[in-house]
Design a protein around this motif. Structure first.
Motif, PDB file in Angstrom:
ATOM      1  N   LYS A 169       0.841  -1.196   0.000  1.00 45.39           N
ATOM      2  CA  LYS A 169       0.000   0.000   0.000  1.00 45.39           C
ATOM      3  C   LYS A 169       0.880   1.252   0.000  1.00 45.39           C
ATOM      4  O   LYS A 169       1.760   1.391   0.837  1.00 45.39           O
ATOM      5  CB  LYS A 169      -0.903  -0.003   1.230  1.00 45.39           C
ATOM      6  CG  LYS A 169      -1.949  -1.096   1.198  1.00 45.39           C
ATOM      7  CD  LYS A 169      -2.798  -1.064   2.471  1.00 45.39           C
ATOM      8  CE  LYS A 169      -3.909  -2.065   2.428  1.00 45.39           C
ATOM      9  NZ  LYS A 169      -3.493  -3.445   2.337  1.00 45.39           N
ATOM     10  N   TYR A 170       0.630   2.117  -0.954  1.00 45.21           N
ATOM     11  CA  TYR A 170       1.330   3.393  -0.999  1.00 45.21           C
ATOM     12  C   TYR A 170       0.787   4.239   0.152  1.00 45.21           C
ATOM     13  O   TYR A 170      -0.432   4.423   0.265  1.00 45.21           O
ATOM     14  CB  TYR A 170       1.059   4.079  -2.340  1.00 45.21           C
ATOM     15  CG  TYR A 170       1.860   5.327  -2.565  1.00 45.21           C
ATOM     16  CD1 TYR A 170       3.132   5.269  -3.115  1.00 45.21           C
ATOM     17  CD2 TYR A 170       1.347   6.573  -2.245  1.00 45.21           C
ATOM     18  CE1 TYR A 170       3.875   6.419  -3.333  1.00 45.21           C
ATOM     19  CE2 TYR A 170       2.078   7.732  -2.456  1.00 45.21           C
ATOM     20  CZ  TYR A 170       3.339   7.645  -2.995  1.00 45.21           C
ATOM     21  OH  TYR A 170       4.076   8.790  -3.204  1.00 45.21           O
ATOM     22  N   PRO A 171       1.650   4.747   1.037  1.00 45.27           N
ATOM     23  CA  PRO A 171       1.169   5.532   2.184  1.00 45.27           C
ATOM     24  C   PRO A 171       0.357   6.751   1.735  1.00 45.27           C
ATOM     25  O   PRO A 171       0.819   7.562   0.940  1.00 45.27           O
ATOM     26  CB  PRO A 171       2.452   5.945   2.906  1.00 45.27           C
ATOM     27  CG  PRO A 171       3.461   4.925   2.495  1.00 45.27           C
ATOM     28  CD  PRO A 171       3.101   4.565   1.075  1.00 45.27           C
ATOM     29  N   GLU A 172      -0.846   6.843   2.245  1.00 44.24           N
ATOM     30  CA  GLU A 172      -1.766   7.918   1.867  1.00 44.24           C
ATOM     31  C   GLU A 172      -1.161   9.296   2.125  1.00 44.24           C
ATOM     32  O   GLU A 172      -1.372  10.227   1.346  1.00 44.24           O
ATOM     33  CB  GLU A 172      -3.080   7.751   2.654  1.00 44.24           C
ATOM     34  CG  GLU A 172      -4.233   8.546   2.107  1.00 44.24           C
ATOM     35  CD  GLU A 172      -4.623   8.177   0.680  1.00 44.24           C
ATOM     36  OE1 GLU A 172      -4.970   9.101  -0.081  1.00 44.24           O
ATOM     37  OE2 GLU A 172      -4.559   6.991   0.317  1.00 44.24           O
ATOM     38  N   ILE A 173      -0.386   9.422   3.175  1.00 48.39           N
ATOM     39  CA  ILE A 173       0.198  10.721   3.529  1.00 48.39           C
ATOM     40  C   ILE A 173       1.180  11.222   2.462  1.00 48.39           C
ATOM     41  O   ILE A 173       1.438  12.413   2.344  1.00 48.39           O
ATOM     42  CB  ILE A 173       0.863  10.653   4.929  1.00 48.39           C
ATOM     43  CG1 ILE A 173       1.143  12.048   5.447  1.00 48.39           C
ATOM     44  CG2 ILE A 173       2.124   9.803   4.886  1.00 48.39           C
ATOM     45  CD1 ILE A 173       1.458  12.103   6.917  1.00 48.39           C
ATOM     46  N   ARG A 233       0.745  10.784  -0.848  1.00 46.43           N
ATOM     47  CA  ARG A 233       0.038  11.032  -2.120  1.00 46.43           C
ATOM     48  C   ARG A 233       0.227  12.459  -2.639  1.00 46.43           C
ATOM     49  O   ARG A 233       0.558  12.643  -3.816  1.00 46.43           O
ATOM     50  CB  ARG A 233      -1.433  10.696  -1.959  1.00 46.43           C
ATOM     51  CG  ARG A 233      -2.191  10.730  -3.265  1.00 46.43           C
ATOM     52  CD  ARG A 233      -3.648  10.384  -3.049  1.00 46.43           C
ATOM     53  NE  ARG A 233      -3.816   8.977  -2.786  1.00 46.43           N
ATOM     54  CZ  ARG A 233      -4.399   8.136  -3.619  1.00 46.43           C
ATOM     55  NH1 ARG A 233      -4.893   8.575  -4.750  1.00 46.43           N
ATOM     56  NH2 ARG A 233      -4.512   6.872  -3.323  1.00 46.43           N
ATOM     57  N   ALA A 240       5.840  -0.383   4.537  1.00 45.88           N
ATOM     58  CA  ALA A 240       4.793  -0.860   3.622  1.00 45.88           C
ATOM     59  C   ALA A 240       5.309  -2.038   2.789  1.00 45.88           C
ATOM     60  O   ALA A 240       4.588  -3.023   2.579  1.00 45.88           O
ATOM     61  CB  ALA A 240       4.320   0.270   2.712  1.00 45.88           C
ATOM     62  N   PRO A 279       3.347   6.946  -6.979  1.00 45.77           N
ATOM     63  CA  PRO A 279       2.099   7.493  -6.436  1.00 45.77           C
ATOM     64  C   PRO A 279       0.911   7.054  -7.285  1.00 45.77           C
ATOM     65  O   PRO A 279       1.006   6.987  -8.505  1.00 45.77           O
ATOM     66  CB  PRO A 279       2.312   9.005  -6.504  1.00 45.77           C
ATOM     67  CG  PRO A 279       3.424   9.211  -7.478  1.00 45.77           C
ATOM     68  CD  PRO A 279       4.258   7.970  -7.459  1.00 45.77           C
ATOM     69  N   PRO A 280      -0.220   6.752  -6.630  1.00 44.41           N
ATOM     70  CA  PRO A 280      -1.427   6.404  -7.386  1.00 44.41           C
ATOM     71  C   PRO A 280      -1.899   7.604  -8.207  1.00 44.41           C
ATOM     72  O   PRO A 280      -1.709   8.745  -7.817  1.00 44.41           O
ATOM     73  CB  PRO A 280      -2.456   6.056  -6.314  1.00 44.41           C
ATOM     74  CG  PRO A 280      -1.746   6.066  -5.028  1.00 44.41           C
ATOM     75  CD  PRO A 280      -0.416   6.709  -5.211  1.00 44.41           C
TER      76      PRO A 280
END
Length: 135
Positions: free
Chosen positions: A59-63, A65, A101, A133-134
């Motif tokens: 999971k790419y860390p949301e913070i 993004r 991650a 990044p997504p």
């Protein structure tokens, strides 16, 4: 702020970060963290290669993004006789929470273990996990 002696700090970080904290950045033998015994490297020429059955995407860390950080993590992974992987060392950490991650995802992967003389054996190999990044 609390300052810890380096040795105490090394005890507080994940095992795969310990050698960086202690300044041991050169090549290290790969050892089973439970037994302390050196683990052989996976080798196609010797037929010592575990087969990946299932991968979990990290999971790419949301913070991260908004910052669009792209990095990769290179690690040593031991696959035991039951096909369970364990990240034992980071060769090229990325920071920013990406190391954690990557470790969490790789430790969930499943393998058919390597075999030697028909018996499952423990081996290690390198895994690179790339993060983008997504969109």
């Amino acid at each position: 702020a609390v300052l810890l002696p380096i040795v105490e700090l090394a005890m507080a970080v994940p095992p795969y970060w310990k050698r960086f904290v202690l300044g041991q950045v050169g090549a290290q033998p790969v050892v089973d963290p439970t037994t302390g015994v050196a683990v052989p490297r996976a080798s196609e020429s010797q037929g010592l290669v575990p087969r990946n059955i299932r991968q979990v995407t990290p999971k790419y860390p949301e913070i991260l993004r908004p910052y669009g950080i792209s990095r990769s993590v290179l690690m040593h992974v031991i696959v035991d006789e039951q096909g369970k992987p364990q990240v034992v060392d980071l060769m090229e950490p990325a920071g920013f929470g990406l190391d954690q991650a990557a470790v969490e995802a790789v430790n969930q992967w499943e393998y058919e273990p390597a075999r030697q003389d028909g018996k499952p054996v423990q081996v290690y190999f390198r895994v690179r996990v790339n993060f983008n990044p997504p969109r």
